[in-house]
Design a protein around this motif. Sequence first.
Motif, PDB file in Angstrom:
ATOM      1  N   HIS A 170      28.910  46.578  47.762  1.00 40.75           N
ATOM      2  CA  HIS A 170      28.115  45.960  48.828  1.00 40.75           C
ATOM      3  C   HIS A 170      28.511  46.553  50.169  1.00 40.75           C
ATOM      4  O   HIS A 170      29.660  46.978  50.340  1.00 40.75           O
ATOM      5  N   PRO A 171      27.589  46.541  51.132  1.00 41.33           N
ATOM      6  CA  PRO A 171      27.990  46.943  52.490  1.00 41.33           C
ATOM      7  C   PRO A 171      29.089  45.998  52.966  1.00 41.33           C
ATOM      8  O   PRO A 171      29.094  44.821  52.576  1.00 41.33           O
ATOM      9  N   ASN A 172      30.001  46.507  53.747  1.00 39.98           N
ATOM     10  CA  ASN A 172      31.086  45.638  54.214  1.00 39.98           C
ATOM     11  C   ASN A 172      30.700  44.980  55.535  1.00 39.98           C
ATOM     12  O   ASN A 172      31.091  45.422  56.613  1.00 39.98           O
ATOM     13  N   ASP A 173      29.914  43.940  55.428  1.00 37.61           N
ATOM     14  CA  ASP A 173      29.537  43.174  56.611  1.00 37.61           C
ATOM     15  C   ASP A 173      29.463  41.700  56.230  1.00 37.61           C
ATOM     16  O   ASP A 173      29.639  41.340  55.071  1.00 37.61           O
ATOM     17  N   ARG A 174      29.208  40.865  57.222  1.00 44.19           N
ATOM     18  CA  ARG A 174      29.261  39.413  56.976  1.00 44.19           C
ATOM     19  C   ARG A 174      28.175  38.940  56.028  1.00 44.19           C
ATOM     20  O   ARG A 174      28.304  37.894  55.395  1.00 44.19           O
ATOM     21  N   LYS A 175      27.099  39.706  55.928  1.00 48.01           N
ATOM     22  CA  LYS A 175      25.993  39.307  55.062  1.00 48.01           C
ATOM     23  C   LYS A 175      26.340  39.482  53.576  1.00 48.01           C
ATOM     24  O   LYS A 175      25.658  38.973  52.709  1.00 48.01           O
ATOM     25  N   HIS A 176      27.373  40.286  53.304  1.00 48.73           N
ATOM     26  CA  HIS A 176      27.706  40.587  51.909  1.00 48.73           C
ATOM     27  C   HIS A 176      29.158  40.211  51.634  1.00 48.73           C
ATOM     28  O   HIS A 176      29.990  41.070  51.365  1.00 48.73           O
ATOM     29  N   SER A 177      29.456  38.920  51.732  1.00 44.58           N
ATOM     30  CA  SER A 177      30.843  38.483  51.622  1.00 44.58           C
ATOM     31  C   SER A 177      31.141  37.869  50.253  1.00 44.58           C
ATOM     32  O   SER A 177      30.442  36.949  49.801  1.00 44.58           O
ATOM     33  N   PHE A 178      32.180  38.400  49.624  1.00 49.17           N
ATOM     34  CA  PHE A 178      32.610  37.860  48.317  1.00 49.17           C
ATOM     35  C   PHE A 178      32.976  36.378  48.451  1.00 49.17           C
ATOM     36  O   PHE A 178      32.600  35.551  47.627  1.00 49.17           O
ATOM     37  N   ASN A 179      33.710  36.057  49.533  1.00 51.44           N
ATOM     38  CA  ASN A 179      34.160  34.665  49.688  1.00 51.44           C
ATOM     39  C   ASN A 179      32.990  33.705  49.836  1.00 51.44           C
ATOM     40  O   ASN A 179      33.015  32.595  49.324  1.00 51.44           O
ATOM     41  N   ARG A 180      31.961  34.158  50.545  1.00 52.56           N
ATOM     42  CA  ARG A 180      30.812  33.260  50.697  1.00 52.56           C
ATOM     43  C   ARG A 180      30.138  33.035  49.331  1.00 52.56           C
ATOM     44  O   ARG A 180      29.703  31.938  48.997  1.00 52.56           O
ATOM     45  N   ARG A 181      30.083  34.098  48.524  1.00 52.45           N
ATOM     46  CA  ARG A 181      29.464  33.965  47.198  1.00 52.45           C
ATOM     47  C   ARG A 181      30.209  32.897  46.387  1.00 52.45           C
ATOM     48  O   ARG A 181      29.611  32.031  45.773  1.00 52.45           O
ATOM     49  N   VAL A 182      31.537  32.959  46.431  1.00 53.58           N
ATOM     50  CA  VAL A 182      32.338  31.981  45.689  1.00 53.58           C
ATOM     51  C   VAL A 182      32.131  30.574  46.272  1.00 53.58           C
ATOM     52  O   VAL A 182      31.965  29.595  45.539  1.00 53.58           O
ATOM     53  N   ASP A 183      32.102  30.491  47.599  1.00 52.79           N
ATOM     54  CA  ASP A 183      31.872  29.180  48.241  1.00 52.79           C
ATOM     55  C   ASP A 183      30.523  28.608  47.799  1.00 52.79           C
ATOM     56  O   ASP A 183      30.396  27.408  47.554  1.00 52.79           O
ATOM     57  N   CYS A 184      29.512  29.464  47.745  1.00 47.11           N
ATOM     58  CA  CYS A 184      28.178  28.993  47.338  1.00 47.11           C
ATOM     59  C   CYS A 184      28.225  28.435  45.917  1.00 47.11           C
ATOM     60  O   CYS A 184      27.643  27.382  45.630  1.00 47.11           O
ATOM     61  N   LEU A 185      28.902  29.139  45.023  1.00 49.90           N
ATOM     62  CA  LEU A 185      29.008  28.649  43.629  1.00 49.90           C
ATOM     63  C   LEU A 185      29.691  27.275  43.606  1.00 49.90           C
ATOM     64  O   LEU A 185      29.254  26.366  42.894  1.00 49.90           O
ATOM     65  N   ASN A 186      30.745  27.143  44.406  1.00 50.59           N
ATOM     66  CA  ASN A 186      31.450  25.853  44.451  1.00 50.59           C
ATOM     67  C   ASN A 186      30.552  24.761  45.013  1.00 50.59           C
ATOM     68  O   ASN A 186      30.550  23.624  44.525  1.00 50.59           O
ATOM     69  N   ASN A 187      29.781  25.086  46.042  1.00 52.88           N
ATOM     70  CA  ASN A 187      28.870  24.091  46.622  1.00 52.88           C
ATOM     71  C   ASN A 187      27.820  23.655  45.595  1.00 52.88           C
ATOM     72  O   ASN A 187      27.483  22.475  45.506  1.00 52.88           O
ATOM     73  N   LEU A 188      27.310  24.605  44.847  1.00 55.60           N
ATOM     74  CA  LEU A 188      26.290  24.267  43.835  1.00 55.60           C
ATOM     75  C   LEU A 188      26.846  23.268  42.823  1.00 55.60           C
ATOM     76  O   LEU A 188      26.197  22.285  42.461  1.00 55.60           O
ATOM     77  N   LYS A 189      28.074  23.524  42.397  1.00 55.78           N
ATOM     78  CA  LYS A 189      28.692  22.607  41.407  1.00 55.78           C
ATOM     79  C   LYS A 189      28.940  21.242  42.031  1.00 55.78           C
ATOM     80  O   LYS A 189      28.702  20.204  41.411  1.00 55.78           O
ATOM     81  N   LYS A 190      29.416  21.254  43.273  1.00 52.94           N
ATOM     82  CA  LYS A 190      29.725  19.996  43.966  1.00 52.94           C
ATOM     83  C   LYS A 190      28.466  19.132  44.097  1.00 52.94           C
ATOM     84  O   LYS A 190      28.504  17.916  43.913  1.00 52.94           O
ATOM     85  N   ILE A 191      27.338  19.767  44.372  1.00 53.47           N
ATOM     86  CA  ILE A 191      26.085  19.019  44.550  1.00 53.47           C
ATOM     87  C   ILE A 191      25.607  18.433  43.220  1.00 53.47           C
ATOM     88  O   ILE A 191      24.970  17.376  43.189  1.00 53.47           O
ATOM     89  N   GLY A 192      25.939  19.095  42.134  1.00 55.23           N
ATOM     90  CA  GLY A 192      25.538  18.563  40.829  1.00 55.23           C
ATOM     91  C   GLY A 192      24.634  19.483  40.024  1.00 55.23           C
ATOM     92  O   GLY A 192      24.147  19.106  38.954  1.00 55.23           O
ATOM     93  N   TYR A 193      24.393  20.675  40.544  1.00 53.44           N
ATOM     94  CA  TYR A 193      23.593  21.646  39.788  1.00 53.44           C
ATOM     95  C   TYR A 193      24.314  22.046  38.500  1.00 53.44           C
ATOM     96  O   TYR A 193      25.553  22.064  38.450  1.00 53.44           O
ATOM     97  N   GLN A 194      23.541  22.438  37.501  1.00 56.25           N
ATOM     98  CA  GLN A 194      24.084  23.221  36.401  1.00 56.25           C
ATOM     99  C   GLN A 194      24.197  24.638  36.974  1.00 56.25           C
ATOM    100  O   GLN A 194      23.189  25.274  37.261  1.00 56.25           O
ATOM    101  N   ALA A 195      25.415  25.066  37.197  1.00 52.58           N
ATOM    102  CA  ALA A 195      25.622  26.333  37.900  1.00 52.58           C
ATOM    103  C   ALA A 195      25.739  27.492  36.922  1.00 52.58           C
ATOM    104  O   ALA A 195      26.452  27.417  35.928  1.00 52.58           O
ATOM    105  N   GLY A 196      25.018  28.564  37.248  1.00 54.53           N
ATOM    106  CA  GLY A 196      25.075  29.755  36.406  1.00 54.53           C
ATOM    107  C   GLY A 196      25.546  30.948  37.209  1.00 54.53           C
ATOM    108  O   GLY A 196      25.315  31.034  38.412  1.00 54.53           O
TER     109      GLY A 196
END
Length: 354
Positions: A170-196
């Motif tokens: 990925h380009p190394n900028d704020r739009k392509h952040s590994f940490n944000r991707r992980v945070d998003c997955l955690n948020n999805l689970k926290k909300i109650g989604y079946q996360a894939g």
Amino acid sequence: MQFNSTYNDLDRRHIIKLLASEGEEKKCLFKEAARVKKEHVGDIVYFRGLIEFSNLCHKNCLYCGIRSGNRKVVRYDLTDEEIIDSARYAFDNRYGSIVLQSGELESNAFTKRIDSLLKKINSLTHGGLRITLSCGEQEEDVYRQWFESGAQRYLLRIETSNPGLYSRLHPNDRKHSFNRRVDCLNNLKKIGYQAGTGVMIGLPFQTTADLADDLLFMQQNDIVMIGMGPYLEHTDTPLYKYRSLLLPREKRFDLTLKMIAVLRIIMKDINIAATTAMQAIDKLGREKAIMVGANVIMPNITPGSYRDDYLLYDGKPCIDENPEDCKTCLEARIAIAGNEIAYGEWGDSAHYSH
Ligand code: SF4
């Protein structure tokens, strides 16, 4: 290699060995994965009608054919009516669930549009379809709004669990952040989604240890739906210049089968997709995936005229078929694999507890 029926805690070293297995050892792995599948999820395949409703994307992932920097792509965006017609087709044909997939956009207009589509589809089908969204990274309140409007599942591929490798893809900028991707997955689970989630297999610079870590990442994060496929290079992408580093396509395919088999053994009751990318390498790719542990297939029900514009990689199969052809072809393929389609069922992961 010995397995026993309670095995769900293979360690990293053991997984690396299994991913490198050949001959009798590999046969034994596949046999055990098939046995675990039969025992825990049955010889059943669930359909998810895939609607690739837009290839507009504000990101620029270096491996992706529809990234924003690729000026050769013909951009499209289905109308709401076209999307709803496709959802109606899935409902009428008793698919049980659909996936609304697009490139990634973050805007109020996009949030509202998805929200309205969710409400319309749920009203049309009286809540009879499980709806999965695959629309990339979003703020937590956006995910929450969509969940409250009727999306129950969300697919967000991590692509690789190795942050160093992620940064090479990925380009190394704020739009392509590994940490944000992980945070998003955690948020999805926290909300109650079946996360894939899911990863690409056979990437340049990727090691077998990376792949073992990917499987452990899925297990440690208690992911309930997985879609993994071989990495397939696209000519018009920056990553294409590393193609000489790639394994031959058949090896990437074989490695994908082993990843599915090990995943089924360590996460016995989750949903695992037999991805279209497997069929791009081997005509019987999805059947083979089903035989070693996969239990979900995503028939493409995007209107045919748009399919050749959603090319994440070169050589994508089935782009000139209509939904009916796709369904008939898959029915035959699933029967060949000795499995049965569970029509009219949502097919929630048995692993998911709300
Ligand atoms: S992988 Fe997804 S987010 Fe990245 S460029 Fe492609 S469509 Fe956009």
